[in-house]
Scaffold this active site. Structure first.
Site, mmCIF file in Angstrom:
data_model
loop_
_atom_site.group_PDB
_atom_site.id
_atom_site.type_symbol
_atom_site.label_atom_id
_atom_site.label_comp_id
_atom_site.label_asym_id
_atom_site.label_seq_id
_atom_site.Cartn_x
_atom_site.Cartn_y
_atom_site.Cartn_z
ATOM 1 N N THR A 9 0.856 -1.183 0.000
ATOM 2 C CA THR A 9 0.000 0.000 0.000
ATOM 3 C C THR A 9 0.895 1.236 0.000
ATOM 4 O O THR A 9 1.804 1.325 0.833
ATOM 5 C CB THR A 9 -0.889 0.020 1.251
ATOM 6 N N SER A 234 5.662 -1.106 11.196
ATOM 7 C CA SER A 234 4.654 -0.675 10.233
ATOM 8 C C SER A 234 4.805 0.820 9.998
ATOM 9 O O SER A 234 5.455 1.532 10.775
ATOM 10 C CB SER A 234 3.239 -0.972 10.751
ATOM 11 N N LYS A 235 4.185 1.278 8.932
ATOM 12 C CA LYS A 235 4.213 2.707 8.644
ATOM 13 C C LYS A 235 3.448 3.477 9.712
ATOM 14 O O LYS A 235 3.845 4.579 10.098
ATOM 15 C CB LYS A 235 3.611 2.955 7.258
ATOM 16 N N GLN A 236 2.343 2.863 10.203
ATOM 17 C CA GLN A 236 1.563 3.527 11.244
ATOM 18 C C GLN A 236 2.368 3.693 12.525
ATOM 19 O O GLN A 236 2.172 4.652 13.272
ATOM 20 C CB GLN A 236 0.286 2.729 11.538
#
Length: 294
Positions: A9, A234-236
């Site tokens: 994503t 994670s990117k989050q």
């Protein structure tokens, strides 16, 4: 022929956890003499960072992870997803739903794997045309099972553990689970190698494939790389992006995380040389099951 894929994503650049998934899927495909595809899963415009798609491709190239064919963007595939939605409507399985998350929390009688379970309030409602709504799938009686190459037999009572899940969002966008099964079939994907954070998603995708008459790929869900605080990278969680200037060290580190016997002699190799070695020595049976610190 084996056809694998890496489907990030574009919500930001790749990080070490992304590299593990990309590398494992690449090696599994190449070791089988197969093709390796890249698909950009840009279904959700608010989550997509400007320039992230191009950055991801440059990061893959810097690590020697060359793909086959044209890069597919899900944002260009909406009509294919609509056709699948209409097929599900024709089977009387998809229905419009106007329930908000708060309404579902208030009406749910139990909790599932992903929170309060929608009791199916809108299954028998007749909405007026033009009223904003999502589309849910009627999961009554739905169960699914598949054999994961690392984790063995995975079974899920979808109706009890998840309930009626969304396949088309109120923003008039396909939901992930519908899009991914449509695209995997269209691209002829035979093998899905990805992180174990998606292990719970696979049974409903397997069930959708059966309903739509689509082939079911083999699956292998990889251990997650954890940050120092125990959360998955994670990117989050603001995992640092992969370095474009140190691909050798990152590839070796990812190989060792995957249980592959990367030798010290590889330190002086180019990304291409490391990958050639890794393809020849690829052993999926050596991949650990449990998550561990990166």
């Amino acid at each position: 022929m084996y056809i694998g894929r890496f489907a990030p994503t574009p919500s930001g650049p790749l990080h070490f956890g992304s590299l593990i998934a990309a590398l494992a899927s690449f090696l599994d495909a190449r070791a089988s003499g197969g093709r390796w595809l890249v698909r950009i899963e840009d279904l959700d415009p608010p989550r997509c960072m400007p320039g992230a798609s191009d950055m991801i491709l440059r990061q893959l190239e810097a690590h020697g992870l060359g793909w086959d064919g044209k890069v597919v963007h899900q944002s260009a595939r909406t009509e294919a997803y609509r056709e699948a939605l209409e097929q599900l409507r024709g089977l009387a399985l998809a229905y419009p739903c106007t329930c908000s998350r708060s309404a579902i929390r208030a009406s749910a009688s139990r909790m599932g794997r992903e929170g309060p379970i929608d009791p199916g309030t809108c299954r028998t409602r007749h909405l007026k045309p033009g009223h904003p709504h999502a589309m849910r799938l009627d999961t009554r009686g739905a169960v699914a099972a598949f054999e994961d190459r690392l984790h063995g037999l995975i079974q899920q009572d979808i109706a009890h553990e998840l309930g009626d899940f969304v396949i088309w969002r109120v923003e008039d966008l396909a939901a992930y689970h519908l899009a991914v099964v449509v695209d995997d079939a269209w691209q002829g994907v035979t093998d899905v190698v990805r992180g174990s954070d998606l292990l719970d998603s696979t049974p409903r995708q397997v069930w959708l494939q059966g309903i739509l008459g689509l082939p079911q790929p083999r699956h292998m869900h990889l251990p997650l790389a954890l940050a120092a605080n125990g959360q998955k990278l994670s990117k989050q969680n603001l995992a640092p992006p992969l370095s474009m200037t140190q691909p050798t060290g990152q590839l070796i580190e990812a190989l060792r995380f995957l249980g592959q016997p990367a030798t010290d002699e590889l330190v002086d190799g180019t990304p291409g040389e490391i990958l050639d070695w890794a393809v020849r020595h690829w052993r999926p049976s050596s991949i650990p099951r449990a998550a561990s610190p990166a």
